[in-house]
Design a protein around this motif. Sequence first.
Motif, PDB file in Angstrom:
ATOM      1  N   ASN A  80      12.883  -0.034  19.007  1.00 46.19           N
ATOM      2  CA  ASN A  80      11.821   0.349  18.384  1.00 46.19           C
ATOM      3  C   ASN A  80      11.699   1.205  16.844  1.00 46.19           C
ATOM      4  OD1 ASN A  80      10.290  -0.627  20.592  1.00 46.19           O
ATOM      5  ND2 ASN A  80      10.927   1.567  21.406  1.00 46.19           N
ATOM      6  N   ASN A  81      12.294   0.535  15.449  1.00 48.60           N
ATOM      7  CA  ASN A  81      12.483   0.776  14.766  1.00 48.60           C
ATOM      8  C   ASN A  81      12.100  -0.280  13.336  1.00 48.60           C
ATOM      9  OD1 ASN A  81      13.998   3.595  15.810  1.00 48.60           O
ATOM     10  ND2 ASN A  81      16.020   1.803  16.169  1.00 48.60           N
ATOM     11  N   LYS A  82      11.135  -0.650  13.883  1.00 47.73           N
ATOM     12  CA  LYS A  82      10.268  -0.939  13.376  1.00 47.73           C
ATOM     13  C   LYS A  82      10.305  -0.747  11.055  1.00 47.73           C
ATOM     14  CE  LYS A  82       6.488  -4.483  12.538  1.00 47.73           C
ATOM     15  NZ  LYS A  82       5.108  -4.939  13.524  1.00 47.73           N
ATOM     16  N   GLY A  83       9.940   0.754  11.315  1.00 47.89           N
ATOM     17  CA  GLY A  83      10.084   1.361  10.497  1.00 47.89           C
ATOM     18  C   GLY A  83      10.722   1.567   9.659  1.00 47.89           C
ATOM     19  N   TYR A  84      11.846   1.383   9.936  1.00 45.71           N
ATOM     20  CA  TYR A  84      13.261   1.558   8.959  1.00 45.71           C
ATOM     21  C   TYR A  84      13.533   0.801   7.776  1.00 45.71           C
ATOM     22  CZ  TYR A  84      15.809   4.438  12.768  1.00 45.71           C
ATOM     23  OH  TYR A  84      16.366   5.183  13.832  1.00 45.71           O
ATOM     24  N   LYS A  85      12.657  -0.544   7.380  1.00 44.73           N
ATOM     25  CA  LYS A  85      12.656  -1.363   6.590  1.00 44.73           C
ATOM     26  C   LYS A  85      11.673  -0.470   5.442  1.00 44.73           C
ATOM     27  CE  LYS A  85       9.314  -4.465   8.281  1.00 44.73           C
ATOM     28  NZ  LYS A  85       8.842  -4.222   9.605  1.00 44.73           N
ATOM     29  N   TRP A  86      10.838   0.163   5.868  1.00 44.78           N
ATOM     30  CA  TRP A  86      10.006   0.821   4.877  1.00 44.78           C
ATOM     31  C   TRP A  86      10.239   1.424   4.082  1.00 44.78           C
ATOM     32  CZ3 TRP A  86       7.749  -3.006   3.668  1.00 44.78           C
ATOM     33  CH2 TRP A  86       6.958  -4.162   4.713  1.00 44.78           C
ATOM     34  N   SER A  87      11.690   2.828   5.236  1.00 46.68           N
ATOM     35  CA  SER A  87      11.718   3.770   4.253  1.00 46.68           C
ATOM     36  C   SER A  87      12.859   3.410   3.367  1.00 46.68           C
ATOM     37  CB  SER A  87      12.484   4.374   6.200  1.00 46.68           C
ATOM     38  OG  SER A  87      13.812   5.674   5.536  1.00 46.68           O
ATOM     39  N   ASP A  88      14.319   2.316   3.763  1.00 50.96           N
ATOM     40  CA  ASP A  88      14.791   2.124   3.280  1.00 50.96           C
ATOM     41  C   ASP A  88      14.168   1.559   1.737  1.00 50.96           C
ATOM     42  OD1 ASP A  88      16.866   2.366   4.668  1.00 50.96           O
ATOM     43  OD2 ASP A  88      17.481   0.804   4.881  1.00 50.96           O
ATOM     44  N   ASN A 115       0.973  -1.677  -0.161  1.00 50.86           N
ATOM     45  CA  ASN A 115       0.032  -0.255   0.138  1.00 50.86           C
ATOM     46  C   ASN A 115       0.789   1.398  -0.114  1.00 50.86           C
ATOM     47  OD1 ASN A 115      -2.268  -1.328   0.110  1.00 50.86           O
ATOM     48  ND2 ASN A 115      -1.943  -2.096   2.320  1.00 50.86           N
ATOM     49  N   MET A 116       2.040   1.477  -0.172  1.00 52.15           N
ATOM     50  CA  MET A 116       3.140   2.017   0.155  1.00 52.15           C
ATOM     51  C   MET A 116       3.141   2.703  -1.258  1.00 52.15           C
ATOM     52  SD  MET A 116       5.964   1.451   3.221  1.00 52.15           S
ATOM     53  CE  MET A 116       7.137   2.263   2.194  1.00 52.15           C
ATOM     54  N   MET A 117       3.138   1.851  -2.632  1.00 50.85           N
ATOM     55  CA  MET A 117       4.357   2.384  -3.869  1.00 50.85           C
ATOM     56  C   MET A 117       3.450   1.701  -4.813  1.00 50.85           C
ATOM     57  SD  MET A 117       8.196   2.683  -3.107  1.00 50.85           S
ATOM     58  CE  MET A 117       8.071   3.878  -4.837  1.00 50.85           C
ATOM     59  N   ASP A 118       2.816   2.956  -5.735  1.00 47.88           N
ATOM     60  CA  ASP A 118       2.138   2.112  -6.565  1.00 47.88           C
ATOM     61  C   ASP A 118       3.341   1.013  -7.380  1.00 47.88           C
ATOM     62  OD1 ASP A 118       0.534   3.522  -6.442  1.00 47.88           O
ATOM     63  OD2 ASP A 118       0.661   5.310  -8.103  1.00 47.88           O
ATOM     64  N   GLY A 119       2.464  -0.300  -8.485  1.00 50.79           N
ATOM     65  CA  GLY A 119       2.817  -1.096  -8.410  1.00 50.79           C
ATOM     66  C   GLY A 119       3.878  -2.580  -7.934  1.00 50.79           C
ATOM     67  N   ALA A 120       3.444  -1.526  -6.296  1.00 45.50           N
ATOM     68  CA  ALA A 120       4.403  -2.615  -5.550  1.00 45.50           C
ATOM     69  C   ALA A 120       3.648  -3.498  -5.957  1.00 45.50           C
ATOM     70  CB  ALA A 120       4.386  -2.994  -3.884  1.00 45.50           C
ATOM     71  N   MET A 173      14.097   1.559  -4.188  1.00 48.79           N
ATOM     72  CA  MET A 173      13.050   1.862  -5.232  1.00 48.79           C
ATOM     73  C   MET A 173      12.755   3.041  -5.681  1.00 48.79           C
ATOM     74  SD  MET A 173      11.458  -1.590  -5.790  1.00 48.79           S
ATOM     75  CE  MET A 173      11.634  -2.912  -5.119  1.00 48.79           C
ATOM     76  N   THR A 174      12.722   4.248  -5.378  1.00 48.93           N
ATOM     77  CA  THR A 174      12.602   5.252  -5.726  1.00 48.93           C
ATOM     78  C   THR A 174      13.585   5.347  -6.858  1.00 48.93           C
ATOM     79  OG1 THR A 174      11.496   6.325  -4.480  1.00 48.93           O
ATOM     80  CG2 THR A 174      12.787   7.746  -5.887  1.00 48.93           C
ATOM     81  N   TYR A 175      15.448   5.216  -6.360  1.00 46.87           N
ATOM     82  CA  TYR A 175      16.277   5.153  -7.012  1.00 46.87           C
ATOM     83  C   TYR A 175      16.070   4.052  -8.138  1.00 46.87           C
ATOM     84  CZ  TYR A 175      20.827   4.118  -8.653  1.00 46.87           C
ATOM     85  OH  TYR A 175      22.032   3.946  -8.920  1.00 46.87           O
ATOM     86  N   GLY A 176      15.599   3.421  -8.485  1.00 49.44           N
ATOM     87  CA  GLY A 176      15.776   2.838  -9.825  1.00 49.44           C
ATOM     88  C   GLY A 176      14.498   3.037 -10.115  1.00 49.44           C
ATOM     89  N   LEU A 177      13.599   3.916  -9.871  1.00 49.17           N
ATOM     90  CA  LEU A 177      12.269   3.710 -11.148  1.00 49.17           C
ATOM     91  C   LEU A 177      12.961   5.373 -10.997  1.00 49.17           C
ATOM     92  CD1 LEU A 177       9.561   3.952  -9.051  1.00 49.17           C
ATOM     93  CD2 LEU A 177       9.144   2.293 -10.689  1.00 49.17           C
ATOM     94  N   GLU A 178      14.129   6.208 -10.902  1.00 48.35           N
ATOM     95  CA  GLU A 178      14.208   7.334 -11.758  1.00 48.35           C
ATOM     96  C   GLU A 178      15.604   7.760 -12.316  1.00 48.35           C
ATOM     97  OE1 GLU A 178      14.483   9.964  -7.974  1.00 48.35           O
ATOM     98  OE2 GLU A 178      12.361  10.571  -7.694  1.00 48.35           O
ATOM     99  N   ASN A 179      15.982   6.562 -11.977  1.00 46.78           N
ATOM    100  CA  ASN A 179      17.407   6.291 -12.880  1.00 46.78           C
ATOM    101  C   ASN A 179      17.601   5.334 -14.050  1.00 46.78           C
ATOM    102  OD1 ASN A 179      18.749   8.621 -11.199  1.00 46.78           O
ATOM    103  ND2 ASN A 179      17.821   7.946  -9.533  1.00 46.78           N
ATOM    104  N   TYR A 180      17.375   4.706 -13.973  1.00 48.89           N
ATOM    105  CA  TYR A 180      17.157   3.556 -15.120  1.00 48.89           C
ATOM    106  C   TYR A 180      15.980   3.074 -15.467  1.00 48.89           C
ATOM    107  CZ  TYR A 180      20.884   1.270 -12.086  1.00 48.89           C
ATOM    108  OH  TYR A 180      22.775   1.253 -11.672  1.00 48.89           O
ATOM    109  N   TYR A 231      13.684  -7.167   5.491  1.00 50.36           N
ATOM    110  CA  TYR A 231      12.143  -7.242   4.146  1.00 50.36           C
ATOM    111  C   TYR A 231      13.199  -8.074   2.873  1.00 50.36           C
ATOM    112  CZ  TYR A 231       8.653  -5.659   1.579  1.00 50.36           C
ATOM    113  OH  TYR A 231       7.408  -6.164   0.312  1.00 50.36           O
ATOM    114  N   VAL A 232      12.420  -8.211   1.973  1.00 54.23           N
ATOM    115  CA  VAL A 232      12.407  -8.402   0.371  1.00 54.23           C
ATOM    116  C   VAL A 232      11.090  -8.129  -0.169  1.00 54.23           C
ATOM    117  CG1 VAL A 232      12.497 -10.925   0.823  1.00 54.23           C
ATOM    118  CG2 VAL A 232      13.159 -10.373  -0.975  1.00 54.23           C
ATOM    119  N   GLY A 233      11.208  -7.174  -0.889  1.00 57.24           N
ATOM    120  CA  GLY A 233       9.708  -6.642  -1.769  1.00 57.24           C
ATOM    121  C   GLY A 233      10.078  -6.339  -3.685  1.00 57.24           C
ATOM    122  N   ALA A 234       8.948  -6.703  -4.135  1.00 51.91           N
ATOM    123  CA  ALA A 234       9.184  -6.478  -5.129  1.00 51.91           C
ATOM    124  C   ALA A 234       7.898  -5.587  -5.872  1.00 51.91           C
ATOM    125  CB  ALA A 234       9.128  -7.689  -6.476  1.00 51.91           C
ATOM    126  N   LEU A 235       8.461  -4.327  -7.142  1.00 54.35           N
ATOM    127  CA  LEU A 235       7.678  -3.929  -7.527  1.00 54.35           C
ATOM    128  C   LEU A 235       7.850  -3.056  -8.953  1.00 54.35           C
ATOM    129  CD1 LEU A 235       7.167   0.664  -5.987  1.00 54.35           C
ATOM    130  CD2 LEU A 235       8.110  -0.551  -8.718  1.00 54.35           C
TER     131      LEU A 235
END
Length: 416
Positions: free
Chosen positions: A274-282, A232-237, A287-294, A252-256
Amino acid sequence: MKKRILCAVLSLALFLCLLPGTVIKAAPTEEIKKKIEEPENLYAQSAVLIDADSGRILFAKNGQEERPMASTTKIMTCILALELGNMEEKAVASAQAAAQPEVKLGVKEGQEFYLKDLLYSLMLESHNDTAVVIAEHISGSTEKFAEKMNEKAEKLGCNHTYFITPNGLDAQDEIGIHHTTAEDLAVIMKYCIMDSPKAEEFLAITQTKEYQFSDCSGNGNYHCSNHNAFLNMMDGAISGKTGFTADAGYCYVGALSDGERTFIVALLACGWPNNKGYKWSDTRKLMTYGLENYQYRDVWKEIEESKVVVENGVTEDSFPGEKLEIETRVKGKSCMLLLREDEQVEVTCEMPDKLKAPVQKGNVVGKVIYTLGNEKVAEYEIVTDETIAERSFSWSCSFIFQNYFLNEDRKIKINQ
């Protein structure tokens, strides 16, 4: 004279082009020279971004460091169950399965479930007891199932991965600890969503938001919610699996997927409570780096068709001692690669100066190799475009008889 010099120059240029090790590359333009900044300040101690189509690593931070991977293990458990099991089979919970720690479905010894339902429990809620039920059903024991996990990892080229448990709980045996690397984990996910014959079923399970089921007797009402917030975080996940243990930290391992492009991110040791959200930030950052540059680019380089000398070869119209050449061509018309603007592909032609007869049409006699840095990213065969037979004793006798004794015109030509 001028025509002869021009032909000689062109021939020399083509010859040099096809010499083994010859490199062809275009000079970078000023637009391409701009520096592309890679992701920085990631929380994960190990992270990678890969192109899911080719498997090429687009970004890595300690990508080959071996670390525990917690419940991301379950992507391998799931794909093996899909490939080796029947979804309508009944799986019986053992005492070992019932004794697994949280997070768990709460199976009881002797309770039966359909394998299909267990896979939703495994991937949506990450139940540890479910993983054991699945492993024991497929292989008879968790130890035998781990052997299958390691065999599959080896086939995929994941040489820095070692499975002990089907659920990813921290474990150690005489060989070592339960571990993988970010690069290997991304490769396993690539197999699950792109290459496995059960990829479609894997995606259907991991994309399901809610699922309900009962055991085979109709007892119980089990409800599963998908804990992969990235959907639910990024279009195309399109898929993903979380994990956490005391040793592994958050993983975490995920695909978009975005049109023709599909990216996979794998993170290990991405913070502890208590840093459960770090994986979503990374994940978002990579993913944004990949989408913007490749973007996909066709980097195909036209290699002119050339001729190669064939030693001891003959054709219907050839004469003894006549120099014979054979036409060649490159098998391919395009080379689509996912590249950054500043990435430059080099093209190398490898082909021998001479061939020995006989040569059949379609024989592979060389190759054109596309490389990016020190990595081969594509390869195309150079094949012969005609057939040339070998000059043998019987052919020589036949030639003399047919052309010297029977054919006056060719007899005169030979004598001349």
